[in-house]
Design an enzyme around this catalytic site. Sequence first.
Site, PDB file in Angstrom:
ATOM      1  N   ASP A  28       0.911  -1.358   0.001  1.00 25.33           N
ATOM      2  CA  ASP A  28       0.092   0.283  -0.027  1.00 25.33           C
ATOM      3  C   ASP A  28       0.854   1.243  -0.308  1.00 25.33           C
ATOM      4  O   ASP A  28       1.914   1.273   0.397  1.00 25.33           O
ATOM      5  CB  ASP A  28      -0.981  -0.008   1.291  1.00 25.33           C
ATOM      6  N   GLY A  36       0.228   5.548  -4.402  1.00 22.82           N
ATOM      7  CA  GLY A  36      -0.419   6.600  -4.622  1.00 22.82           C
ATOM      8  C   GLY A  36       0.180   8.056  -3.872  1.00 22.82           C
ATOM      9  O   GLY A  36       0.633   9.023  -4.369  1.00 22.82           O
ATOM     10  N   ARG A  37       0.143   7.803  -2.703  1.00 23.21           N
ATOM     11  CA  ARG A  37       0.988   8.767  -1.804  1.00 23.21           C
ATOM     12  C   ARG A  37       2.452   9.034  -2.192  1.00 23.21           C
ATOM     13  O   ARG A  37       2.897  10.039  -1.975  1.00 23.21           O
ATOM     14  CB  ARG A  37       0.649   8.556  -0.267  1.00 23.21           C
ATOM     15  N   HIS A  92       2.413   3.303  -9.070  1.00 19.20           N
ATOM     16  CA  HIS A  92       2.064   2.021  -9.203  1.00 19.20           C
ATOM     17  C   HIS A  92       3.267   1.366  -9.995  1.00 19.20           C
ATOM     18  O   HIS A  92       3.593   0.144  -9.586  1.00 19.20           O
ATOM     19  CB  HIS A  92       0.853   1.803 -10.053  1.00 19.20           C
ATOM     20  N   TRP A 111     -12.042  -1.720  -7.529  1.00 20.84           N
ATOM     21  CA  TRP A 111     -12.824  -1.444  -8.879  1.00 20.84           C
ATOM     22  C   TRP A 111     -13.685  -0.051  -8.543  1.00 20.84           C
ATOM     23  O   TRP A 111     -13.965   0.623  -9.711  1.00 20.84           O
ATOM     24  CB  TRP A 111     -13.896  -2.346  -9.181  1.00 20.84           C
ATOM     25  N   ARG A 120     -12.459   2.730  -7.982  1.00 25.53           N
ATOM     26  CA  ARG A 120     -11.466   3.978  -8.268  1.00 25.53           C
ATOM     27  C   ARG A 120     -11.771   4.086  -9.566  1.00 25.53           C
ATOM     28  O   ARG A 120     -12.509   3.536 -10.332  1.00 25.53           O
ATOM     29  CB  ARG A 120     -10.024   3.268  -8.386  1.00 25.53           C
ATOM     30  N   LEU A 176      10.220 -20.912  -4.796  1.00 20.14           N
ATOM     31  CA  LEU A 176       9.411 -20.165  -4.155  1.00 20.14           C
ATOM     32  C   LEU A 176       7.813 -20.103  -4.706  1.00 20.14           C
ATOM     33  O   LEU A 176       7.793 -20.060  -5.902  1.00 20.14           O
ATOM     34  CB  LEU A 176       9.601 -18.650  -4.341  1.00 20.14           C
TER      35      LEU A 176
HETATM   36  C1  IPE Z   1      -5.452  -2.593  -0.047  1.00 21.54           C
HETATM   37  O1  IPE Z   1      -5.146  -1.356  -0.211  1.00 21.54           O
HETATM   38  C2  IPE Z   1      -5.500  -3.214  -1.238  1.00 21.54           C
HETATM   39  C3  IPE Z   1      -4.180  -3.285  -2.039  1.00 21.54           C
HETATM   40  C4  IPE Z   1      -3.060  -3.148  -1.549  1.00 21.54           C
HETATM   41  C5  IPE Z   1      -4.136  -4.016  -3.333  1.00 21.54           C
HETATM   42  P1  IPE Z   1      -6.233   0.049  -0.342  1.00 21.54           P
HETATM   43  O2  IPE Z   1      -5.510   1.185  -0.497  1.00 21.54           O
HETATM   44  O3  IPE Z   1      -7.275  -0.448  -1.219  1.00 21.54           O
HETATM   45  O4  IPE Z   1      -7.070   0.048   1.282  1.00 21.54           O
HETATM   46  P2  IPE Z   1      -7.773   0.964   1.827  1.00 21.54           P
HETATM   47  O5  IPE Z   1      -8.755   1.700   0.858  1.00 21.54           O
HETATM   48  O6  IPE Z   1      -6.628   1.851   2.354  1.00 21.54           O
HETATM   49  O7  IPE Z   1      -8.432   0.385   3.202  1.00 21.54           O
HETATM   50  C1  IPE Z   2      -1.700   0.444  -3.538  1.00 26.22           C
HETATM   51  O1  IPE Z   2      -1.454   1.826  -3.516  1.00 26.22           O
HETATM   52  C2  IPE Z   2      -2.070  -0.270  -4.563  1.00 26.22           C
HETATM   53  C3  IPE Z   2      -3.248  -0.572  -5.018  1.00 26.22           C
HETATM   54  C4  IPE Z   2      -4.271  -0.539  -4.017  1.00 26.22           C
HETATM   55  C5  IPE Z   2      -3.685  -1.147  -5.928  1.00 26.22           C
HETATM   56  P1  IPE Z   2      -2.487   2.943  -3.503  1.00 26.22           P
HETATM   57  O2  IPE Z   2      -3.058   2.796  -4.693  1.00 26.22           O
HETATM   58  O3  IPE Z   2      -3.646   2.446  -2.390  1.00 26.22           O
HETATM   59  O4  IPE Z   2      -1.883   4.082  -2.837  1.00 26.22           O
HETATM   60  P2  IPE Z   2      -2.448   5.136  -1.575  1.00 26.22           P
HETATM   61  O5  IPE Z   2      -2.816   4.103  -0.527  1.00 26.22           O
HETATM   62  O6  IPE Z   2      -3.555   5.746  -2.207  1.00 26.22           O
HETATM   63  O7  IPE Z   2      -1.090   5.980  -1.203  1.00 26.22           O
HETATM   64 MG    MG Z   3      -4.149   2.604  -0.407  1.00 27.37          MG
END
Ligand code: IPE
Ligand code: IPE
Ligand code: MG
Length: 239
Positions: free
Chosen positions: A12, A15-16, A29, A61, A63, A123
């Site tokens: 996770d 995006g940030r 990503h 989905w 998003r 693995l």
């Molecule tokens: C969880 O992260 C899903 C993945 C890392 C693929 P999200 O970013 O979707 O989770 P929330 O929305 O912060 O709970």
């Molecule tokens: C994790 O990063 C990747 C997926 C959920 C697919 P995010 O896209 O959730 O990034 P943040 O949490 O918005 O920073």
């Molecule tokens: Mg996230």
Amino acid sequence: MGQPFHVAIIMDGNGRWAKARGLPRAAGHKAGVEALQATVRAAPDLGVKWLTVYAFSSENWSRPQSEVSDLMGLLKLFVRRDLAELHRAGVRVRILGAREGLEPDISSLLAEAEALTAANTRLNLNIAFNYGGRDEIVRAARKLAQSVRDGDIEPSDITAETFSGVLDTACMPDPDLVIRTSGEMRLSNFLLWQSAYSELVFLPCFWPDFSTARFVEALKTFSERDRRFGGRTAKGLAS
Ligand code: IPE
Ligand code: IPE
Ligand code: MG
């Protein structure tokens, strides 16, 4: 405690990570895929036999369409570009999550990755894609309900073991350690059944900044935990 045999990672913070650099989310990503490649390469030498990564949740989905298609594109790129390398490195790839509703080119690519690497043993890499723990549990309950209706089993045959056996992770060990990057402290619908007794480690770094050094650090944190599984057998406790 020794090394975790099965590590599961909630990747996770892409995006940030991008936002902090003034970059589009897609760049985050992309950097996330690179962090994944490095993690897969490092895992076997760290004693990890099973690695499960959360790549796309059943809730992702929701998003914007453009981000969803960026993520689909990256998955295709990762599998197409890296499948040969994964295979050479002895990695067995499996996909967790619902297959229904995926674009045909994605489903066939995922099936190809699983088939090509099916005999590999160095693995085990599980990619949780279009995965949600509740969805997985519901699909498992439906399979068992169908077996009861078909007369193959009785309701009393349903146990934790038979239930585990119809999840996407049938015949796989439960994760010993679940790591989540980005500072969020929640499971977000990841491996709800399987993580019942997993150790949880939350790291403040964003996923693209995850590294072998941070992986080693998380494994060290794990090794310092006492796992009790409800009993009294952990070290330092009278048994
Ligand atoms: C969880 O992260 C899903 C993945 C890392 C693929 P999200 O970013 O979707 O989770 P929330 O929305 O912060 O709970
Ligand atoms: C994790 O990063 C990747 C997926 C959920 C697919 P995010 O896209 O959730 O990034 P943040 O949490 O918005 O920073
Ligand atoms: Mg996230």
